[in-house]
Design a protein around this motif. Structure first.
Motif, PDB file in Angstrom:
ATOM      1  N   ASP A   2      45.989  36.246  31.019  1.00  0.00           N
ATOM      2  CA  ASP A   2      45.201  37.370  30.075  1.00  0.00           C
ATOM      3  C   ASP A   2      43.723  37.149  30.227  1.00  0.00           C
ATOM      4  N   VAL A   3      42.979  38.406  30.389  1.00  0.00           N
ATOM      5  CA  VAL A   3      41.570  38.519  30.456  1.00  0.00           C
ATOM      6  C   VAL A   3      40.980  37.758  29.402  1.00  0.00           C
ATOM      7  N   LEU A   4      41.307  37.737  28.104  1.00  0.00           N
ATOM      8  CA  LEU A   4      40.636  37.040  27.080  1.00  0.00           C
ATOM      9  C   LEU A   4      40.563  35.465  27.086  1.00  0.00           C
ATOM     10  N   ILE A   5      41.937  34.893  27.856  1.00  0.00           N
ATOM     11  CA  ILE A   5      41.897  33.635  28.368  1.00  0.00           C
ATOM     12  C   ILE A   5      40.913  33.337  29.244  1.00  0.00           C
ATOM     13  N   ILE A   6      40.723  33.985  30.157  1.00  0.00           N
ATOM     14  CA  ILE A   6      39.927  33.849  31.272  1.00  0.00           C
ATOM     15  C   ILE A   6      38.351  33.733  30.817  1.00  0.00           C
ATOM     16  N   VAL A   7      38.296  34.840  30.060  1.00  0.00           N
ATOM     17  CA  VAL A   7      36.858  34.910  29.231  1.00  0.00           C
ATOM     18  C   VAL A   7      36.637  33.349  28.469  1.00  0.00           C
ATOM     19  N   LEU A   8      37.531  33.081  28.026  1.00  0.00           N
ATOM     20  CA  LEU A   8      37.343  31.830  27.282  1.00  0.00           C
ATOM     21  C   LEU A   8      37.191  30.703  28.066  1.00  0.00           C
ATOM     22  N   VAL A   9      37.756  30.521  29.211  1.00  0.00           N
ATOM     23  CA  VAL A   9      37.672  29.628  30.193  1.00  0.00           C
ATOM     24  C   VAL A   9      36.242  29.544  30.935  1.00  0.00           C
ATOM     25  N   ARG A  10      35.754  30.789  30.973  1.00  0.00           N
ATOM     26  CA  ARG A  10      34.516  30.862  31.690  1.00  0.00           C
ATOM     27  C   ARG A  10      33.332  30.458  30.869  1.00  0.00           C
ATOM     28  N   VAL A  11      33.526  30.853  29.370  1.00  0.00           N
ATOM     29  CA  VAL A  11      32.609  30.245  28.472  1.00  0.00           C
ATOM     30  C   VAL A  11      32.314  28.736  28.304  1.00  0.00           C
ATOM     31  N   VAL A  12      33.297  28.174  28.255  1.00  0.00           N
ATOM     32  CA  VAL A  12      33.789  26.851  28.201  1.00  0.00           C
ATOM     33  C   VAL A  12      33.134  26.246  29.539  1.00  0.00           C
ATOM     34  N   ALA A  13      33.502  26.584  30.770  1.00  0.00           N
ATOM     35  CA  ALA A  13      33.095  26.112  31.973  1.00  0.00           C
ATOM     36  C   ALA A  13      31.706  26.254  32.096  1.00  0.00           C
ATOM     37  N   LEU A 215      37.584  37.809  37.001  1.00  0.00           N
ATOM     38  CA  LEU A 215      37.498  38.820  35.975  1.00  0.00           C
ATOM     39  C   LEU A 215      36.782  40.103  36.509  1.00  0.00           C
ATOM     40  N   MET A 216      36.341  40.081  37.666  1.00  0.00           N
ATOM     41  CA  MET A 216      35.635  41.045  38.252  1.00  0.00           C
ATOM     42  C   MET A 216      36.629  42.464  38.499  1.00  0.00           C
ATOM     43  N   PRO A 217      37.887  42.210  38.818  1.00  0.00           N
ATOM     44  CA  PRO A 217      38.567  43.482  38.628  1.00  0.00           C
ATOM     45  C   PRO A 217      38.763  44.368  37.257  1.00  0.00           C
ATOM     46  N   HIS A 218      38.442  43.512  36.217  1.00  0.00           N
ATOM     47  CA  HIS A 218      38.766  43.958  34.916  1.00  0.00           C
ATOM     48  C   HIS A 218      37.585  44.566  34.125  1.00  0.00           C
ATOM     49  N   LEU A 219      36.376  43.734  34.292  1.00  0.00           N
ATOM     50  CA  LEU A 219      34.951  44.155  33.678  1.00  0.00           C
ATOM     51  C   LEU A 219      33.802  44.257  34.455  1.00  0.00           C
ATOM     52  N   PRO A 220      32.834  44.966  33.944  1.00  0.00           N
ATOM     53  CA  PRO A 220      31.634  45.248  34.707  1.00  0.00           C
ATOM     54  C   PRO A 220      30.865  43.958  35.076  1.00  0.00           C
ATOM     55  N   LEU A 221      30.119  43.867  36.053  1.00  0.00           N
ATOM     56  CA  LEU A 221      29.386  42.647  36.242  1.00  0.00           C
ATOM     57  C   LEU A 221      28.534  42.319  35.221  1.00  0.00           C
ATOM     58  N   TRP A 222      27.737  42.996  34.357  1.00  0.00           N
ATOM     59  CA  TRP A 222      26.930  42.550  33.250  1.00  0.00           C
ATOM     60  C   TRP A 222      27.691  42.296  32.396  1.00  0.00           C
ATOM     61  N   VAL A 223      28.894  42.718  32.161  1.00  0.00           N
ATOM     62  CA  VAL A 223      29.752  42.274  31.005  1.00  0.00           C
ATOM     63  C   VAL A 223      30.255  40.679  31.217  1.00  0.00           C
ATOM     64  N   ILE A 224      30.455  40.534  32.382  1.00  0.00           N
ATOM     65  CA  ILE A 224      31.037  39.003  32.729  1.00  0.00           C
ATOM     66  C   ILE A 224      29.786  38.390  32.606  1.00  0.00           C
ATOM     67  N   GLY A 261      23.461  39.531  21.357  1.00  0.00           N
ATOM     68  CA  GLY A 261      23.248  40.479  22.355  1.00  0.00           C
ATOM     69  C   GLY A 261      24.375  40.522  23.236  1.00  0.00           C
ATOM     70  N   ALA A 262      24.649  39.352  23.743  1.00  0.00           N
ATOM     71  CA  ALA A 262      25.610  39.255  24.449  1.00  0.00           C
ATOM     72  C   ALA A 262      27.207  39.930  24.008  1.00  0.00           C
ATOM     73  N   VAL A 263      27.238  39.516  22.682  1.00  0.00           N
ATOM     74  CA  VAL A 263      28.677  39.782  22.039  1.00  0.00           C
ATOM     75  C   VAL A 263      28.577  41.302  21.981  1.00  0.00           C
ATOM     76  N   LEU A 264      27.335  41.924  21.419  1.00  0.00           N
ATOM     77  CA  LEU A 264      27.222  43.481  21.440  1.00  0.00           C
ATOM     78  C   LEU A 264      27.583  44.172  22.628  1.00  0.00           C
ATOM     79  N   LEU A 265      27.194  43.641  23.787  1.00  0.00           N
ATOM     80  CA  LEU A 265      27.574  43.748  25.081  1.00  0.00           C
ATOM     81  C   LEU A 265      28.931  44.207  25.483  1.00  0.00           C
ATOM     82  N   LEU A 266      29.480  43.312  24.940  1.00  0.00           N
ATOM     83  CA  LEU A 266      31.060  43.024  25.085  1.00  0.00           C
ATOM     84  C   LEU A 266      31.777  44.027  24.235  1.00  0.00           C
ATOM     85  N   LEU A 267      31.314  43.983  22.910  1.00  0.00           N
ATOM     86  CA  LEU A 267      31.944  44.896  22.236  1.00  0.00           C
ATOM     87  C   LEU A 267      31.742  46.291  22.429  1.00  0.00           C
TER      88      LEU A 267
END
Length: 275
Positions: A2-13, A215-224, A261-267
């Motif tokens: 799931d994309v959200l799990i990968i997002v969480l992994v990236r933030v923690v890492a 994450l690259m196939p799912h989100l724009p670079l600036w969002v990642i 600001g990052a959260v707003l970009l994501l939302l």
């Protein structure tokens, strides 16, 4: 996955990576630290690729690896030389650079960009020390943007194989330079002195880059890239209250604004139909 799990992994890492690189490279050569941390990540990625039958060679990673080698060297040198809570927030500039290259015209994304800009402005007016590490981080931001664009130009068939190849080439360039400058013994000495931080930095480095490619196939670079802003806030708080670096209300508030600001970009991305 799931994309959200990968997002969480990236933030923690990314959060852990900044702390571990600081511990690993404290009072040590930035080049030696980069060789140990990213070389270890390459070994882990290749081991995982072999274990999952995804090992192989690809030339797609060759050009990006050259740019990443420079970015990683500057990034590691910045975190090794400066206080984590002061230097880490400046990694957010890569989000601004990537957004300018491929902007999103939703109002929430632009609001997020403005909030991040205010946070950056607070750091600019409030930071009076550690100028050299900050410039090193800004240089790393510029190279990271170039490398990210190169990454996205040729989506890999296997994320793990691509990540292993890229980190392998990065290790060749960095280790080659380290040996050429006569710092090869420093690598072995650092591994013997701080094996726990070497392993921790390698694990988080590997997880951070692999999550990026996934994450690259799912989100724009600036969002990642904006996920790094959340990691920067966590690293700033850890640096201030765990490592007992001078907190300062301006530094913490700037990190909060950048992360908001990052959260707003994501939302904004998910709300306006991007996710």
């Amino acid at each position: 996955m799931d994309v959200l799990i990968i997002v969480l992994v990236r933030v923690v890492a990314l959060s852990g990576e900044r702390i571990f690189l600081h511990f690993l490279g404290e009072d040590e050569s930035g080049l030696v630290t980069t060789t140990v941390a990213f070389g270890g990540a390459a070994v882990l990625l290749w081991a995982l690729a072999c274990a999952s039958d995804q090992a192989g060679l690809t030339l797609r990673a060759l050009l990006p690896s050259i740019v990443y080698a420079g970015a990683f060297a500057l990034y590691t040198a910045a975190l090794s030389a400066g206080a984590v809570s002061t230097v880490s927030p400046w990694s957010n500039l890569s989000v601004l650079f990537l957004f300018v290259i491929a902007p999103d015209y939703g109002w929430m994304a632009w609001l997020g960009l403005a909030v991040m800009g205010i946070g950056t402005g607070m750091l600019t007016t409030g930071t009076k020390t550690e100028v050299a590490p900050i410039w090193l981080m800004i240089g790393a931001d510029v190279l990271v943007v170039v490398a990210r664009v190169l990454d996205s130009g040729h989506p890999p068939q296997s994320a793990l194989m691509y990540a292993a190849n890229l980190y392998g080439w990065v290790t060749v360039w960095i280790a080659g330079l380290t040996l050429a400058l006569g710092q090869g013994r420093g690598v072995m000495r650092l591994l013997q002195r701080r094996p726990q931080w070497a392993l921790s930095a390698a694990l988080t480095n590997a997880a951070a880059y692999l999550s990026l490619i996934l994450l690259m196939p799912h989100l724009p670079l600036w969002v990642i890239e904006s996920l790094g802003s959340v990691a920067a806030l966590i690293a700033t708080l850890l640096g201030s209250f765990w490592l007992l670096e001078a907190p300062g209300w301006r530094k913490i508030m700037a990190s909060w604004l950048m992360s908001t600001g990052a959260v707003l970009l994501l939302l904004g991305h998910w709300t306006v139909g991007g996710g």
